[in-house]
Design an enzyme around this catalytic site. Structure first.
Site, PDB file in Angstrom:
ATOM      1  N   CYS A  69       0.820  -1.213   0.000  1.00 45.72           N
ATOM      2  CA  CYS A  69       0.000   0.000   0.000  1.00 45.72           C
ATOM      3  C   CYS A  69       0.851   1.259   0.000  1.00 45.72           C
ATOM      4  O   CYS A  69       0.640   2.170  -0.790  1.00 45.72           O
ATOM      5  CB  CYS A  69      -0.932   0.004   1.204  1.00 45.72           C
ATOM      6  SG  CYS A  69      -1.923   1.510   1.334  1.00 45.72           S
ATOM      7  N   CYS A  74      -1.621   1.751  -2.941  1.00 43.40           N
ATOM      8  CA  CYS A  74      -2.620   2.808  -2.748  1.00 43.40           C
ATOM      9  C   CYS A  74      -2.025   4.208  -2.735  1.00 43.40           C
ATOM     10  O   CYS A  74      -2.535   5.122  -3.402  1.00 43.40           O
ATOM     11  CB  CYS A  74      -3.370   2.604  -1.433  1.00 43.40           C
ATOM     12  SG  CYS A  74      -3.564   0.896  -0.906  1.00 43.40           S
ATOM     13  N   LYS A  77      -0.196   5.346  -6.062  1.00 45.67           N
ATOM     14  CA  LYS A  77      -1.241   5.390  -7.092  1.00 45.67           C
ATOM     15  C   LYS A  77      -2.110   6.627  -6.923  1.00 45.67           C
ATOM     16  O   LYS A  77      -2.417   7.333  -7.890  1.00 45.67           O
ATOM     17  CB  LYS A  77      -2.099   4.135  -7.008  1.00 45.67           C
ATOM     18  CG  LYS A  77      -3.339   4.177  -7.896  1.00 45.67           C
ATOM     19  CD  LYS A  77      -4.421   3.257  -7.377  1.00 45.67           C
ATOM     20  CE  LYS A  77      -5.012   3.755  -6.083  1.00 45.67           C
ATOM     21  NZ  LYS A  77      -5.980   2.800  -5.513  1.00 45.67           N
ATOM     22  N   TYR A 126       7.063   4.510   9.086  1.00 50.26           N
ATOM     23  CA  TYR A 126       6.673   3.175   9.555  1.00 50.26           C
ATOM     24  C   TYR A 126       7.781   2.554  10.403  1.00 50.26           C
ATOM     25  O   TYR A 126       7.514   1.910  11.427  1.00 50.26           O
ATOM     26  CB  TYR A 126       6.330   2.275   8.366  1.00 50.26           C
ATOM     27  CG  TYR A 126       4.876   2.329   7.976  1.00 50.26           C
ATOM     28  CD1 TYR A 126       4.057   1.215   8.108  1.00 50.26           C
ATOM     29  CD2 TYR A 126       4.308   3.494   7.476  1.00 50.26           C
ATOM     30  CE1 TYR A 126       2.717   1.260   7.765  1.00 50.26           C
ATOM     31  CE2 TYR A 126       2.980   3.560   7.133  1.00 50.26           C
ATOM     32  CZ  TYR A 126       2.173   2.433   7.276  1.00 50.26           C
ATOM     33  OH  TYR A 126       0.846   2.494   6.950  1.00 50.26           O
ATOM     34  N   GLY A 142      11.831 -13.776   5.887  1.00 53.97           N
ATOM     35  CA  GLY A 142      11.366 -14.637   6.960  1.00 53.97           C
ATOM     36  C   GLY A 142      10.780 -15.939   6.441  1.00 53.97           C
ATOM     37  O   GLY A 142      10.095 -15.965   5.423  1.00 53.97           O
ATOM     38  N   TYR A 209      -9.915  -3.051 -10.312  1.00 52.97           N
ATOM     39  CA  TYR A 209      -9.465  -1.771  -9.755  1.00 52.97           C
ATOM     40  C   TYR A 209      -8.251  -1.221 -10.497  1.00 52.97           C
ATOM     41  O   TYR A 209      -8.248  -0.093 -10.996  1.00 52.97           O
ATOM     42  CB  TYR A 209      -8.968  -1.968  -8.309  1.00 52.97           C
ATOM     43  CG  TYR A 209      -9.950  -2.163  -7.214  1.00 52.97           C
ATOM     44  CD1 TYR A 209     -10.144  -1.158  -6.270  1.00 52.97           C
ATOM     45  CD2 TYR A 209     -10.632  -3.356  -7.047  1.00 52.97           C
ATOM     46  CE1 TYR A 209     -10.993  -1.343  -5.206  1.00 52.97           C
ATOM     47  CE2 TYR A 209     -11.485  -3.549  -5.986  1.00 52.97           C
ATOM     48  CZ  TYR A 209     -11.672  -2.542  -5.059  1.00 52.97           C
ATOM     49  OH  TYR A 209     -12.519  -2.733  -4.008  1.00 52.97           O
ATOM     50  N   GLU A 213      -7.952   2.112 -12.923  1.00 51.99           N
ATOM     51  CA  GLU A 213      -7.247   3.241 -12.305  1.00 51.99           C
ATOM     52  C   GLU A 213      -6.060   3.680 -13.148  1.00 51.99           C
ATOM     53  O   GLU A 213      -5.876   4.887 -13.403  1.00 51.99           O
ATOM     54  CB  GLU A 213      -6.805   2.857 -10.893  1.00 51.99           C
ATOM     55  CG  GLU A 213      -7.978   2.774  -9.919  1.00 51.99           C
ATOM     56  CD  GLU A 213      -7.603   2.199  -8.562  1.00 51.99           C
ATOM     57  OE1 GLU A 213      -8.401   2.359  -7.615  1.00 51.99           O
ATOM     58  OE2 GLU A 213      -6.522   1.572  -8.444  1.00 51.99           O
ATOM     59  N   ASP A 334      -3.877  -9.648   2.879  1.00 54.61           N
ATOM     60  CA  ASP A 334      -4.073 -10.259   1.560  1.00 54.61           C
ATOM     61  C   ASP A 334      -3.621 -11.709   1.493  1.00 54.61           C
ATOM     62  O   ASP A 334      -4.105 -12.471   0.653  1.00 54.61           O
ATOM     63  CB  ASP A 334      -3.302  -9.469   0.495  1.00 54.61           C
ATOM     64  CG  ASP A 334      -3.952  -8.126   0.175  1.00 54.61           C
ATOM     65  OD1 ASP A 334      -4.819  -7.681   0.953  1.00 54.61           O
ATOM     66  OD2 ASP A 334      -3.583  -7.513  -0.838  1.00 54.61           O
ATOM     67  N   THR A 342      -6.318  -2.498   2.382  1.00 57.50           N
ATOM     68  CA  THR A 342      -5.442  -2.075   3.468  1.00 57.50           C
ATOM     69  C   THR A 342      -6.187  -1.839   4.785  1.00 57.50           C
ATOM     70  O   THR A 342      -5.762  -2.334   5.834  1.00 57.50           O
ATOM     71  CB  THR A 342      -4.663  -0.804   3.065  1.00 57.50           C
ATOM     72  OG1 THR A 342      -3.825  -1.124   1.953  1.00 57.50           O
ATOM     73  CG2 THR A 342      -3.816  -0.285   4.211  1.00 57.50           C
ATOM     74  N   HIS A 468     -26.124  22.034   1.438  1.00 58.46           N
ATOM     75  CA  HIS A 468     -26.443  22.583   0.110  1.00 58.46           C
ATOM     76  C   HIS A 468     -25.533  23.770  -0.205  1.00 58.46           C
ATOM     77  O   HIS A 468     -25.251  24.583   0.671  1.00 58.46           O
ATOM     78  CB  HIS A 468     -27.899  23.022   0.090  1.00 58.46           C
ATOM     79  CG  HIS A 468     -28.352  23.518  -1.242  1.00 58.46           C
ATOM     80  ND1 HIS A 468     -28.617  22.675  -2.306  1.00 58.46           N
ATOM     81  CD2 HIS A 468     -28.555  24.784  -1.693  1.00 58.46           C
ATOM     82  CE1 HIS A 468     -28.981  23.406  -3.340  1.00 58.46           C
ATOM     83  NE2 HIS A 468     -28.950  24.681  -2.995  1.00 58.46           N
ATOM     84  N   GLU A 473     -25.760  15.781  -0.603  1.00 63.85           N
ATOM     85  CA  GLU A 473     -27.128  15.938  -0.110  1.00 63.85           C
ATOM     86  C   GLU A 473     -28.116  15.025  -0.842  1.00 63.85           C
ATOM     87  O   GLU A 473     -29.207  14.750  -0.323  1.00 63.85           O
ATOM     88  CB  GLU A 473     -27.574  17.390  -0.209  1.00 63.85           C
ATOM     89  CG  GLU A 473     -27.752  17.910  -1.620  1.00 63.85           C
ATOM     90  CD  GLU A 473     -28.162  19.380  -1.656  1.00 63.85           C
ATOM     91  OE1 GLU A 473     -29.135  19.737  -0.949  1.00 63.85           O
ATOM     92  OE2 GLU A 473     -27.520  20.152  -2.376  1.00 63.85           O
TER      93      GLU A 473
END
Length: 495
Positions: A69, A74, A77, A126, A142, A209, A213, A334, A342, A468, A473
């Site tokens: 992601c 994500c 992108k 991260y 791993g 998707y 996209e 995933d 995500t 509005h 709405e």
């Protein structure tokens, strides 16, 4: 026995913690793995996590903290979608009085540089989140050695072995390539986010998707785009009425659609890549994108060493608590092929930490998960589509729709409709599905998703005062039923 212990809220005695190097070891530092690690550490667990070294384009030996992601999904992108939107926006601006030169240059290299800067920043964020939570990060591949043992293969080939009371697999998925002659000439979404040059001619294979996209991105930047997909409409699994509007919008933006079409061969020529379809049509392209699905990342995990069960797609089988058939091994995101989004992986990671270390057994709730497709303009949905509602119906279904020309288009002259839709149970009056295709759809749908998650009725929607003037709405002003579908009136679609 272990499943019963889990349901009773007893994951195991804390007396044996000292015999393990870690309470939890996570393989995969994407969104789900990082969330589960941090939250588990906050409960007092000793947590280790491993991830492959960083690179924008993934392989079996490179990846990066942040996962798909953040690094090649994500986030980058969406940055390109923002960039692509400016082209049509500049066209529309002329009718709003802006004196825009006939020729406006676009610098793909600059945007790509900015995109890379951002994912590097997030990669560092991260890592810092893990460090601040007290999670030990290992760089390397791993593998499972046994029910309570993992092996980390470092960059220099050195192998480190660690024991863990619990092991979590959060390795995500990887783009797949169809097996056709010349497939090595094509790229996947990984490479599409890191191309050296903006392609002038693109062929995209796929109808999901990623396909729509990237077709929107490249077309917005001025490329000629051919989109080939197997069904009659793109975005299989979404509401058919919405799919039809997306297809019209893609065409309206200049994308050339090839429904019920597959590719049979790619050949490199002096003029580019010659693409042959199963209808015998030949298309020329500078880039061919395969957006034909993703597969769970399980092949190199050595899962057989512990006897972890997989399904026929290679996804890890888990119970409703994300626990595998091996009581000490868990899986989220995933790699389990449940709902591959995500925010769902984040939820699963949160619930896992609560279950295993928070003394609060918690099942991820996969109902009424909102999502968005960032084509231009975007599509966003939550709950049931009309087709799903009919299929699952025990009573009559009420369908409310509103189709209109957005206010912005009335001045710019852009011929592009917005469609909004509510699906309501006639018996309970509950709104059981909502969808929208049009500008700002994802931003609007997030709020609607809260209402549907809370079980809001159509009467409660109707009693809500609208903002509005706004497109949003319309969701609280749709008074007239577009159609009522009797419970016996189930219909099937093969679009």
């Amino acid at each position: 026995m272990s499943r019963k212990m889990l349901i009773d809220g007893d994951i195991g005695s804390s007396d044996d913690n000292n015999q393990y190097d870690f309470d939890l070891f996570v393989i995969g530092a994407g969104s789900g793995g990082v969330r589960a690690s941090r939250f588990s550490a906050q409960y007092g667990a000793k947590v280790g996590i491993c991830e492959l070294p960083f690179h924008p384009v993934s392989s079996e030996t490179i990846g990066g903290v942040g996962g798909t992601c953040v690094i090649r999904g994500c986030v980058p992108k969406k940055i390109l979608v923002y960039g692509a939107n400016f082209g049509p926006e500049l066209e529309d601006a002329r009718e709003y009085g802006w004196q825009v030169n006939e020729k406006v240059d676009f610098d793909w290299t600059k945007l790509l540089h900015k995109k890379t800067e951002e994912i590097l920043r997030l990669n560092a964020v991260y890592k810092r989140l893990l460090s601040n939570a007290g999670v030990k990060l290992f760089e390397g591949e791993g593998r499972i050695v046994g029910p309570n043992e993992v092996e980390v293969i470092q960059l220099d080939g050195t192998k480190l072995s660690y024991s863990a009371k619990h092991i979590l697999i959060a390795t995500g998925s990887r783009a797949q390539r169809p097996d056709i002659p010349g497939q090595e000439l094509a790229i996947t979404s990984d490479e599409a986010l890191s191309l050296d040059e903006l392609p002038k001619r693109v062929v995209v294979l796929g109808g999901g998707y990623i396909a729509v996209e990237f077709a929107s991105i490249w077309r917005g930047m001025g490329s000629t785009v051919n989109l080939c997909f197997r069904k009659e409409l793109p975005l299989r699994g979404f509401d058919d009425e919405m799919r039809a509007l997306v297809a019209r919008n893609l065409e309206g933006r200049g994308i050339i659609l090839h429904p019920q079409t597959n590719l049979t061969q790619l050949v490199k020529t002096e003029d580019g890549i010659k693409v042959t379809t199963d209808h015998g049509e030949e298309l020329m392209a500078d880039v061919v994108l395969f957006a034909t699905g993703r597969a769970p990342n399980t092949k190199r995990l050595n899962l057989q060493a512990a006897g972890v069960e997989l399904d026929k797609t290679g996804a890890i089988k888990v119970n409703e608590y994300s626990q595998t058939n091996v009581p000490s091994i868990w899986a989220i995101g995933d790699v389990t092929n449940r709902i591959n989004l995500t925010p769902v992986a984040l939820m699963e990671g949160t619930m896992l930490a609560k279950t295993v270390f928070g003394n609060e057994p918690s099942k991820p709730d996969h109902s009424n998960v909102p999502c968005a497709v960032f084509c231009i303009p975007p599509l966003s949905v939550v709950g049931l589509s009309e087709e799903q509602a009919i299929e699952q119906a025990t009573g009559d279904i009420l369908v409310f729709t509103s189709t209109f020309n957005p206010m912005k288009n009335t001045i710019s002259g852009r011929q592009e409709k917005t469609l909004m839709k509510l699906i309501v149970s006639a018996e309970s009056d509950k709104v059981i599905g909502a969808s929208m295709c049009g500008p700002d759809a994802p931003e609007i749908m997030q709020g609607v998703a809260i209402a549907i998650k809370c079980g809001a009725t159509k009467a409660q929607f109707d009693s809500t005062v609208g903002i509005h003037p706004s497109a949003a709405e319309e969701f609280v002003t749709m008074r007239s039923v577009t159609r009522r579908i009797a419970a016996a009136g189930k219909r099937k679609t093969n679009l």
